[in-house]
Design an enzyme around this catalytic site. Structure first.
Site, short mmCIF file in Angstrom:
data_model
loop_
_atom_site.label_atom_id
_atom_site.label_comp_id
_atom_site.label_asym_id
_atom_site.label_seq_id
_atom_site.Cartn_x
_atom_site.Cartn_y
_atom_site.Cartn_z
N GLY A 93 52.42 30.80 48.55
CA GLY A 93 51.66 31.90 48.71
C GLY A 93 50.13 31.55 48.82
O GLY A 93 49.11 31.96 48.34
N GLY B 33 46.83 33.17 50.22
CA GLY B 33 46.44 34.56 49.61
C GLY B 33 45.35 34.17 48.61
O GLY B 33 44.77 33.09 48.64
N ALA C 135 55.25 35.07 34.52
CA ALA C 135 54.29 36.13 33.77
C ALA C 135 53.74 36.84 34.54
O ALA C 135 53.22 36.55 35.71
CB ALA C 135 53.33 35.07 32.84
N PHE D 95 48.29 35.50 33.63
CA PHE D 95 48.21 34.22 32.95
C PHE D 95 47.03 34.00 32.01
O PHE D 95 46.79 32.94 31.84
CB PHE D 95 48.46 33.21 33.86
CG PHE D 95 49.54 32.66 34.40
CD1 PHE D 95 50.38 32.00 33.86
CD2 PHE D 95 50.27 33.67 35.47
CE1 PHE D 95 51.76 31.34 34.21
CE2 PHE D 95 51.63 33.40 36.06
CZ PHE D 95 52.47 32.49 35.44
N HIS E 136 43.05 48.18 40.00
CA HIS E 136 42.89 47.02 40.83
C HIS E 136 42.43 47.30 42.18
O HIS E 136 42.06 48.45 42.59
CB HIS E 136 44.36 46.45 41.06
CG HIS E 136 44.99 45.54 39.66
ND1 HIS E 136 45.48 46.33 38.71
CD2 HIS E 136 44.77 44.27 39.23
CE1 HIS E 136 45.99 45.39 37.63
NE2 HIS E 136 45.55 44.09 38.21
N HIS E 137 42.08 46.12 42.82
CA HIS E 137 41.57 45.99 44.32
C HIS E 137 42.49 46.90 45.22
O HIS E 137 43.71 47.14 44.90
CB HIS E 137 41.71 44.85 44.94
CG HIS E 137 42.48 43.95 44.66
ND1 HIS E 137 43.39 43.79 45.63
CD2 HIS E 137 43.03 43.14 43.48
CE1 HIS E 137 44.51 43.00 45.26
NE2 HIS E 137 44.23 42.56 44.15
N LYS F 174 46.20 45.49 46.38
CA LYS F 174 47.24 45.35 45.68
C LYS F 174 48.32 46.11 45.96
O LYS F 174 48.35 47.58 46.09
CB LYS F 174 47.06 45.54 44.23
CG LYS F 174 48.01 45.35 43.32
CD LYS F 174 47.56 45.06 41.61
CE LYS F 174 48.79 44.79 40.76
NZ LYS F 174 49.48 43.55 40.96
#
Ligand code: NAD
Length: 237
Positions: free
Chosen positions: A11, A14, A116, A119, A148-149, A152
């Site tokens: 990823g 990103g 998780a 984090f 959130h942005h 997402k």
């Protein structure tokens, strides 16, 4: 001197992947980034790190731990590769299906694995506060509002669900609401409402480095551990 932990970042192109690459590069005594995997890498090598397309994942060089922050549709080959190579996996990818969570539980019998939804240290503490509040306030309404942005994909956020599980484990019935706006890194409000009074517990992330730093912290400690399903709090020191 011990040799650096060899990590493969999945990823990598990103938002989280870029933060992981930057922070790992700043700690060369602790981490050697052996490769970066994204859907379509723009170049073959960036800042000395070999780049791989997702379709080339199985040809990635040897690593001690794979750190994955991608999307659910990219997750199955990541888990399979870690089991096949007998290496540790740290994943923060959210929106995983029930089948993917079950596959992770089964893989944890063979490899050390830590997934998780968040984090950050602050959210780990918030989850404990939420559980305590829920058990002390039976019958109060419990609502979780997350923001959130706009990029997402999943809703409610993985973190909201984790906080909800903490409240439910103490007997609360949880309702969720999600906002998607601008470039919000991540905000979670857990609200307990009684008759004529209300408690609001809020966590605001203003910089996604907190997640990347936490993931690298546990990655360095997970490599070489016995198989099992680990939590962030198991590896804090
Ligand atoms: P992003 O959209 O910026 O990046 C996604 C990355 O996944 C890119 O590198 C892309 O190339 C790769 N990707 C997408 N589809 C793929 C495929 N089919 N095969 C291989 N690679 C593929 O997302 P982001 O903001 O960096 O977030 C990544 C994930 O991490 C999301 O699931 C997000 O919810 C989660 N997240 C978790 C935490 C946490 O603390 N656990 C914090 C922030 C974000």
């Amino acid at each position: 001197m011990t040799s650096p932990v060899r990590i493969l970042i999945h990823g990598a192109s990103g938002r989280m992947g870029q933060a992981l690459l930057r922070l790992a590069a700043a700690q060369p005594e602790t981490f050697e980034v052996v490769g970066a995997v994204s859907r379509k890498p723009a170049q073959r090598v960036i800042d000395g790190v070999p780049q791989f397309a997702a379709s080339e994942l199985n040809g990635a060089p040897a690593f001690d731990v794979l750190v994955d922050f991608s999307l659910p549709e990219a997750f199955d080959p990541v888990l399979a590769l870690c089991v096949q190579r007998d290496t540790a996996l740290v994943s923060g990818t959210t929106g995983l299906s029930e089948a993917q969570l079950a596959a992770m539980r089964s893989a944890a019998q063979k490899i050390p694995l830590l997934w998780a939804s968040n984090f950050s240290l602050g959210v780990a503490v918030l989850a404990e506060l939420v559980e305590r509040a829920a058990s002390a306030l039976p019958g109060w309404d419990c609502d979780i509002v997350e923001a959130h942005h706009t990029q997402k994909k999943d809703a409610p956020s993985g973190t909201a669900l984790t906080l909800g599980q903490a409240a439910e484990s103490a007997g609360a019935a949880v309702h969720y609401a999600s906002l998607r706006a601008g470039d919000i890194v991540g905000e979670h409000l857990v609200q307990f409402t009684g008759l004529g009074e209300r408690i609001e517990l809020v966590h605001r992330a203003t910089n996604r480095d907190i997640f990347a730093r936490g993931a690298l912290h546990v990655a360095a400690r997970l490599a070489g551990k016995p198989p099992g399903s680990y939590r962030v709090r198991d590896l804090l020191d």
